[in-house]
Design a protein around this motif. Structure first.
Motif, short mmCIF file in Angstrom:
data_model
loop_
_atom_site.label_atom_id
_atom_site.label_comp_id
_atom_site.label_asym_id
_atom_site.label_seq_id
_atom_site.Cartn_x
_atom_site.Cartn_y
_atom_site.Cartn_z
N CYS A 169 0.83 -1.21 0.00
CA CYS A 169 0.00 0.00 0.00
C CYS A 169 0.86 1.26 0.00
O CYS A 169 0.57 2.23 -0.72
CB CYS A 169 -0.93 -0.01 1.22
N GLN A 170 1.93 1.25 0.79
CA GLN A 170 2.83 2.40 0.80
C GLN A 170 3.49 2.59 -0.56
O GLN A 170 3.68 3.72 -1.02
CB GLN A 170 3.91 2.21 1.87
N LEU A 171 3.83 1.49 -1.19
CA LEU A 171 4.44 1.56 -2.52
C LEU A 171 3.47 2.18 -3.53
O LEU A 171 3.86 3.02 -4.35
CB LEU A 171 4.86 0.16 -2.96
N VAL A 172 2.21 1.77 -3.47
CA VAL A 172 1.20 2.32 -4.37
C VAL A 172 1.05 3.82 -4.16
O VAL A 172 0.99 4.60 -5.13
CB VAL A 172 -0.15 1.61 -4.15
N ILE A 173 1.02 4.25 -2.91
CA ILE A 173 0.87 5.68 -2.62
C ILE A 173 2.08 6.45 -3.13
O ILE A 173 1.96 7.54 -3.71
CB ILE A 173 0.68 5.92 -1.11
N GLY A 174 3.27 5.88 -2.92
CA GLY A 174 4.48 6.55 -3.37
C GLY A 174 4.56 6.71 -4.88
O GLY A 174 5.09 7.70 -5.38
N PRO A 189 8.16 9.40 17.25
CA PRO A 189 8.92 10.61 16.90
C PRO A 189 10.09 10.33 15.96
O PRO A 189 10.42 11.18 15.12
CB PRO A 189 9.40 11.14 18.26
N LEU A 190 10.70 9.16 16.09
CA LEU A 190 11.78 8.82 15.16
C LEU A 190 11.25 8.70 13.74
O LEU A 190 11.90 9.13 12.78
CB LEU A 190 12.46 7.52 15.59
N GLY A 191 10.05 8.12 13.62
CA GLY A 191 9.44 8.02 12.30
C GLY A 191 9.10 9.38 11.72
O GLY A 191 9.32 9.63 10.53
N ALA A 192 8.56 10.27 12.55
CA ALA A 192 8.24 11.62 12.09
C ALA A 192 9.50 12.35 11.64
O ALA A 192 9.50 13.06 10.63
CB ALA A 192 7.54 12.40 13.20
N LEU A 193 10.60 12.16 12.39
CA LEU A 193 11.87 12.77 12.00
C LEU A 193 12.36 12.21 10.67
O LEU A 193 12.80 12.96 9.79
CB LEU A 193 12.91 12.53 13.10
N LEU A 194 12.26 10.89 10.52
CA LEU A 194 12.67 10.26 9.26
C LEU A 194 11.84 10.78 8.10
O LEU A 194 12.38 11.10 7.03
CB LEU A 194 12.52 8.74 9.38
N GLY A 195 10.52 10.88 8.30
CA GLY A 195 9.66 11.37 7.24
C GLY A 195 10.00 12.80 6.83
O GLY A 195 10.01 13.13 5.64
N GLY A 196 10.29 13.64 7.82
CA GLY A 196 10.66 15.01 7.51
C GLY A 196 11.97 15.11 6.74
O GLY A 196 12.08 15.88 5.78
N LEU A 197 12.95 14.30 7.14
CA LEU A 197 14.25 14.35 6.46
C LEU A 197 14.15 13.83 5.03
O LEU A 197 14.70 14.43 4.10
CB LEU A 197 15.26 13.52 7.26
N VAL A 198 13.44 12.72 4.85
CA VAL A 198 13.32 12.15 3.51
C VAL A 198 12.54 13.09 2.58
O VAL A 198 12.95 13.33 1.43
CB VAL A 198 12.64 10.77 3.56
N SER A 199 11.43 13.63 3.07
CA SER A 199 10.62 14.51 2.23
C SER A 199 11.36 15.80 1.88
O SER A 199 11.20 16.33 0.78
CB SER A 199 9.31 14.84 2.93
N ALA A 200 12.19 16.28 2.81
CA ALA A 200 12.93 17.52 2.55
C ALA A 200 14.01 17.33 1.50
O ALA A 200 14.31 18.25 0.74
CB ALA A 200 13.54 18.04 3.85
N HIS A 201 14.61 16.14 1.45
CA HIS A 201 15.73 15.92 0.55
C HIS A 201 15.36 15.15 -0.72
O HIS A 201 16.05 15.27 -1.74
CB HIS A 201 16.84 15.15 1.28
N ALA A 202 14.28 14.34 -0.66
CA ALA A 202 13.95 13.51 -1.82
C ALA A 202 12.51 13.66 -2.28
O ALA A 202 12.14 13.07 -3.30
CB ALA A 202 14.23 12.04 -1.50
N GLY A 203 11.71 14.43 -1.58
CA GLY A 203 10.33 14.64 -1.99
C GLY A 203 9.34 13.83 -1.17
O GLY A 203 9.70 12.85 -0.50
N LEU A 233 7.89 5.59 -0.36
CA LEU A 233 8.72 4.51 -0.90
C LEU A 233 9.68 3.98 0.16
O LEU A 233 9.91 2.76 0.25
CB LEU A 233 9.49 5.01 -2.12
N VAL A 234 10.24 4.88 0.97
CA VAL A 234 11.11 4.45 2.06
C VAL A 234 10.31 3.65 3.09
O VAL A 234 10.76 2.61 3.59
CB VAL A 234 11.79 5.67 2.72
N GLY A 235 9.10 4.13 3.40
CA GLY A 235 8.24 3.39 4.33
C GLY A 235 7.90 2.02 3.81
O GLY A 235 7.86 1.03 4.56
N ALA A 236 7.66 1.91 2.51
CA ALA A 236 7.37 0.60 1.90
C ALA A 236 8.56 -0.34 2.05
O ALA A 236 8.40 -1.53 2.36
CB ALA A 236 7.01 0.78 0.44
N GLY A 237 9.76 0.17 1.83
CA GLY A 237 10.95 -0.67 1.98
C GLY A 237 11.13 -1.15 3.40
O GLY A 237 11.47 -2.32 3.63
#
Length: 343
Positions: A221-226, A287-301, A307-311
């Motif tokens: 599902c995460q892959l489909v959304i990505g 909070p670690l997940g929220a931090l990861l999401g912010g970093l990935v979205s800021a640098h890769a969209g 896609l990272v969550g799906a992996g």
């Protein structure tokens, strides 16, 4: 009961102080900290008591009802009701919260007092020693160790995307604020449905099969959304909403399955301490997940975050399949309800 009444007192004090303008932001921060700490205690005690209140083969159904009630009232009904009451006055939602906690405490006071379960005793030592005891038990008794990492990792994956959902709905789906509400509602509806269906699924299929399969479906599902961001809008929105609902459906099943399996595999004397360790791990994952999401979205969209969550979820699916393949992973249904004593 004590935890509920303490929270009622805090909310009541805030409600009484609000009309006079005596509430400073620091008071809200302090109250939120205490309420969060008490909530962890309340949840851990609830999960430790449940195996002593119901038959072992009813544990999944009991966990399902608790989970759906929390999702339905806390995440679906509570926020819009609180927002509507805030329009009347700041004291209104705070007062309603105080009343809710008070009623919870009164209901808890009517529960039968439970004597010590067979083979248990009073917990001794400092909180660090008790937490260490739980950690030692989890490490020495597979598959609890891998299950702890899977639970924490799942929270990291879930919150990495939850943290950016509002931006994804606005910038990628082009739906604005209203669209974010609809997207969140689709996920919540799926989660509640998954919690309701979990007992039936866990009765028909072995838990050692359900959990890896559900985690793998969450990854899909995460892959489909990505990947949906690359589609034309007419396909992008319905496909994303369907994937969000499917993700929630699988997450609700995983949540009920993991809690029930942990309770089945943990002896009564350690249920509270192991539950506290679980809350610490999953609470840190958010909070670690929220931090990861912010970093990935800021640098890769934003799409890359999904896609990272799906992996990550795909990896957790493989880990869970391996961890749950052992015979020790299968529930033994060793917990029997404790004998109630007169209150």
């Amino acid at each position: 009961m004590t935890a509920a009444l303490l929270r009622a007192g805090i909310m009541g004090a805030l409600a009484l102080a609000a009309p006079g303008g005596g509430l400073h932001l620091a008071w809200f921060y302090a109250a939120a900290f205490v309420l969060g700490a008490v909530e962890v205690t309340y949840d851990s005690v609830t999960q430790a008591l449940l195996p002593r209140l119901v038959e072992a083969d009813d544990l999944e159904r009991a966990n399902s009802r608790l989970y759906v009630a929390e999702i339905g009232l806390g995440d679906v009904v509570g926020p819009p009701v609180g927002a509507a009451l805030t329009r009347l006055s700041l004291s209104a939602p705070l007062g309603l919260g105080a009343v809710g906690y008070l009623l919870t405490g009164l209901v808890a006071a009517r529960l039968p007092r439970l004597g010590a379960a067979a083979g248990t005793g009073e917990a001794t030592g400092t909180w660090r020693q008790q937490l260490g005891t739980a950690l030692t038990f989890v490490r020495r008794h597979p598959p609890l160790g891998p299950l702890l990492l899977i639970s924490a990792g799942t929270m990291v994956a879930v919150w990495s995307t939850e943290a950016v959902l509002v931006l994804f709905a606005d910038e990628v789906l082009g739906l604005g604020r209203a669209g974010f509400g609809l997207a969140a509602a689709a996920g919540m509806a799926g989660t509640a449905a998954g919690g309701l269906l979990a007992p039936r699924l866990l009765r028909r299929r072995d838990v050692t099969t359900i959990l890896p399969t559900a985690l793998g479906a969450m990854a899909s599902c995460q892959l489909v959304i990505g990947l949906a961001g690359a589609l034309v809008p007419v396909l992008r929105v319905p496909l994303t909403f369907t994937a969000l609902a499917g993700f929630g459906l699988c997450f609700g099943t995983v949540a009920v399955g993991l809690v029930s399996l942990r309770q089945h595999l943990t002896p009564p004397i350690l249920l509270g301490r192991v539950g506290g360790l679980w809350r610490l791990a999953t609470g840190a994952g958010a909070p670690l997940g929220a931090l990861l999401g912010g970093l990935v979205s800021a640098h890769a969209g934003l799409s890359a975050t999904y896609l990272v969550g799906a992996g990550l979820l795909g990896l957790l699916s493989l880990v869970s399949a391996r961890a749950l393949s052992a015979r020790e992973a299968r529930p033994t249904y060793a917990h029997a309800p404790a004998t109630a004593t007169a209150s």
